[in-house]
Write a protein that holds these residues in place. Structure first.
Motif, PDB file in Angstrom:
ATOM      1  N   TYR A 155      47.257  48.332  51.724  1.00 29.50           N
ATOM      2  CA  TYR A 155      47.451  49.191  50.558  1.00 29.50           C
ATOM      3  C   TYR A 155      46.319  50.217  50.431  1.00 29.50           C
ATOM      4  O   TYR A 155      46.545  51.346  49.989  1.00 29.50           O
ATOM      5  N   ASP A 208      53.852  40.342  43.786  1.00 31.69           N
ATOM      6  CA  ASP A 208      54.423  41.099  42.670  1.00 31.69           C
ATOM      7  C   ASP A 208      53.347  41.725  41.797  1.00 31.69           C
ATOM      8  O   ASP A 208      53.626  42.631  41.003  1.00 31.69           O
ATOM      9  N   ASP A 209      52.111  41.245  41.916  1.00 32.33           N
ATOM     10  CA  ASP A 209      51.020  41.766  41.098  1.00 32.33           C
ATOM     11  C   ASP A 209      50.309  42.951  41.749  1.00 32.33           C
ATOM     12  O   ASP A 209      49.428  43.547  41.143  1.00 32.33           O
ATOM     13  N   GLU A 210      50.682  43.276  42.988  1.00 34.30           N
ATOM     14  CA  GLU A 210      49.982  44.339  43.713  1.00 34.30           C
ATOM     15  C   GLU A 210      50.627  45.690  43.426  1.00 34.30           C
ATOM     16  O   GLU A 210      51.849  45.827  43.428  1.00 34.30           O
ATOM     17  N   ARG A 211      49.757  46.698  43.228  1.00 29.67           N
ATOM     18  CA  ARG A 211      50.300  47.991  42.809  1.00 29.67           C
ATOM     19  C   ARG A 211      49.350  49.132  43.153  1.00 29.67           C
ATOM     20  O   ARG A 211      48.134  49.018  42.973  1.00 29.67           O
ATOM     21  N   LEU A 213      49.180  53.112  42.015  1.00 24.78           N
ATOM     22  CA  LEU A 213      49.734  54.140  41.132  1.00 24.78           C
ATOM     23  C   LEU A 213      48.911  55.408  41.288  1.00 24.78           C
ATOM     24  O   LEU A 213      47.687  55.390  41.097  1.00 24.78           O
ATOM     25  N   ASP A 222      54.439  55.464  42.563  1.00 20.41           N
ATOM     26  CA  ASP A 222      54.165  54.095  42.133  1.00 20.41           C
ATOM     27  C   ASP A 222      54.689  53.143  43.210  1.00 20.41           C
ATOM     28  O   ASP A 222      55.891  53.090  43.466  1.00 20.41           O
ATOM     29  N   ARG A 224      54.850  49.288  44.133  1.00 22.50           N
ATOM     30  CA  ARG A 224      54.661  47.982  43.512  1.00 22.50           C
ATOM     31  C   ARG A 224      55.412  46.930  44.325  1.00 22.50           C
ATOM     32  O   ARG A 224      56.637  46.982  44.422  1.00 22.50           O
TER      33      ARG A 224
END
Length: 289
Positions: A155, A208-211, A213, A222, A224
């Motif tokens: 990421y 699911d908590d990785e993001r 933006l 975005d 996610r």
């Protein structure tokens, strides 16, 4: 044109992921594995692959692409002889132990006139307009990145692809990071484009908590848990998460086509990794690789 023959160096989890990706790649054929672990050798043979030593791979002129699927500290002794033998390379991420080492590898690729790619498959999640549109689209953007340690490098690489060349990296106290449990690393990263990224790395958590933006003057992205949405040039878009195997196949397809002379090496190119390696160097030993 005959299929590009591929050898896999290392057949642990990463090597097996590479083999799976090659199964969907047009024009490439895995033929051999370099591995000394007995269990891994048995798995490779059950998949119909020959096991060879590195000297055999170096001497086999029919093998044109070699995937180095071992950790960076176990690859370096083989990079120079592989390139000298005219082999094109694909490196598992992270591609090197440091930005300096990466520069050395890139220099060797130029001198040997071979191609080098990297398994940074998250680059293939973004729409083409991000890569081939206005290069200053996200100049001055504000961005936030929340990742867990196992996926941090992927990421972070994606953030560098969008925002440009890192100029300054400062670590921050955990309290200055995005709200999250188990914060291990927090940093402020400024880019030559004027963009700014706040990075928060946590202990392993749910994907699911990785993001990521990114908000520019008018455009935004975005990312996610692998799903991508945003707006570029006034056009909104939304894409569900794609299976990682399909993204890895996209990496192999691009480098296979490049080796065959059918297109240039672009998103999978190793040279695109200089930004993320600079950040990892600055964060070492706290980095998120």
């Amino acid at each position: 044109m005959a299929d590009i023959k591929v050898a896999l160096v290392g057949f642990g989890e990463a090597g097996r992921q590479h083999l799976q990706a090659l199964g969907g790649t047009v024009g490439a054929c895995p033929v051999a594995v370099v591995e000394d672990d007995r269990e891994a050798v048995a798995v490779a043979r059950s998949a119909g692959l020959e096991t060879r030593d590195m000297d055999q791979v170096l001497a086999d002129e029919s093998i044109r692409l070699v995937a180095l699927c071992r950790p960076p500290e176990h690859r370096r002794p083989w990079i120079r002889p592989l390139m000298a033998a005219g082999k094109h390379l694909i490196l598992e991420a992270p591609p090197a132990q440091s930005a300096h080492e990466l520069c050395e590898v890139l220099f060797l690729t130029e001198r040997a006139q071979v191609l080098a790619g990297v398994m940074s498959h998250h680059r293939f999640t973004l729409p083409k307009d991000i890569w081939h549109g206005d290069p200053h689209r996200f100049a001055g953007a504000e961005a936030k990145l929340l990742v867990s340690r196992p996926t941090g490098v992927h990421y972070l690489d994606l953030a560098c692809q969008i925002l440009g060349t890192p100029r300054e990296v400062r670590t921050l106290p955990a309290g200055a990071a995005a709200p999250a449990a188990g914060v291990e690393v927090a940093a402020s990263i400024r880019f030559e484009s004027g963009a700014h990224l706040t990075l928060t790395v946590t202990s392993p958590t749910s994907p699911d908590d990785e993001r990521l933006l990114v908000r520019g003057a008018t455009d935004w992205i975005d990312v996610r848990a692998g799903a991508v949405s945003g707006e570029v040039a006034g056009v909104p878009f939304s894409r569900p998460a794609r299976p990682a195997m399909l993204l890895r196949t996209a990496v192999y397809q691009e480098i296979t086509d490049a080796v065959r002379g059918e297109r240039r090496l672009d998103l999978a190119g190793l040279s695109r990794s200089t930004g993320v390696m600079r950040v990892l160097d600055a964060l070492s030993p706290e980095g998120c690789a």
